[in-house]
Design a protein around this motif. Structure first.
Motif: not given
Length: 189
Positions: A90, A157-163
Motif C-alpha cells: 500500500s 481490491q484497492h484497484y478494483a474499488e478504483a475501477g
C-alpha cells in the motif's frame, strides 16, 4: 497506456509484460530486472538486495520507490509504461499515485494474472533449474507466495474499488494468455 501487471511470483508477469509492452509500444519496467542487474554488477544496491532476496524477502519500499520514480522520468516512458513487480505494498501504491499525480497521467488499467499456486511453484522450480537462479528454492518460492498473499493481493481490491482492475486467467499457453490480456484491456489500447 499506463499499466500495472499484478500476480504472484511465477504467474508469468515478466513474460506477459514484455509481450504486452511490445504490442503497445511502451516499456515494460520490471523492478526485479533492475534489482537482478544490480546484483550481477555487484553494485552497493545489488549487494544489499541480494541478501534480502536470498532470504525470500522484498526490497524496502523507499528503495523501490526511488528506483521506479527515476525510471518513469526516462523518455521512453513518456507515452506510457507497463509496471511489472511494482507496486507490491500500500505504501508503494501511495508513492506511485504521487508520482503519477505530479506527471498528470493516471493509470489506465491494472492487470491481475490469476493462477494456481501449486502450478506456479512447479513453474518456478523448473525456471530455477534452467536459469540457475539461486533465489528460487521451494522454501523461498512458498515464502514469496505467502508474502504476496499478505501484502500485495490486497492491492487488487484497492484497484478494483478504483475501477481499474482487470483480472485475466494466467494459466495455459503463453500466446493464449497474451490474447486474453489484449482482449481485456480498455478500448483506448
Amino acid at each position: 497506456m499506463r499499466l500495472i501487471i499484478l500476480g504472484p511470483p511465477g504467474a508469468g508477469k515478466g513474460t506477459q509484460a514484455a509481450r504486452i509492452a511490445e504490442r503497445l509500444g511502451i516499456p515494460a519496467i520490471s523492478t526485479g530486472d533492475i534489482f537482478r542487474a544490480n546484483i550481477k554488477q555487484q553494485t552497493p544496491l545489488g549487494q544489499r538486495v541480494e541478501k534480502i532476496l536470498a532470504s525470500g524477502g522484498y526490497v524496502p519500499d523507499e528503495v523501490t520507490n526511488e528506483i521506479v520514480e527515476d525510471r518513469l522520468t526516462w523518455d521512453d516512458a513518456e507515452g506510457g509504461f507497463l509496471l511489472d513487480g511494482y507496486p507490491r505494498t500500500s505504501g508503494q501504491v501511495e508513492a506511485l499515485d504521487g508520482m503519477l499525480g505530479k506527471q498528470g497521467h493516471p493509470l489506465d488499467a491494472v492487470l491481475e494474472l490469476t493462477v494456481d499456486e501449486d502450478a506456479v511453484v512447479d513453474r518456478l522450480l523448473k525456471r530455477a533449474a534452467i536459469e540457475q537462479r539461486v533465489d528460487d528454492t521451494e522454501e523461498v518460492i512458498r515464502e514469496r507466495q505467502a508474502i504476496y498473499r499478505k501484502e500485495t493481493a490486497p492491492l487488487a481490491q484497492h484497484y478494483a474499488e478504483a475501477g481499474l482492475l482487470v483480472q485475466v486467467d494466467g494459466m495455459g499457453d503463453v500466446d493464449e494468455v497474451t490474447e486474453r490480456i489484449i482482449a481485456a484491456l480498455p478500448q483506448s489500447a
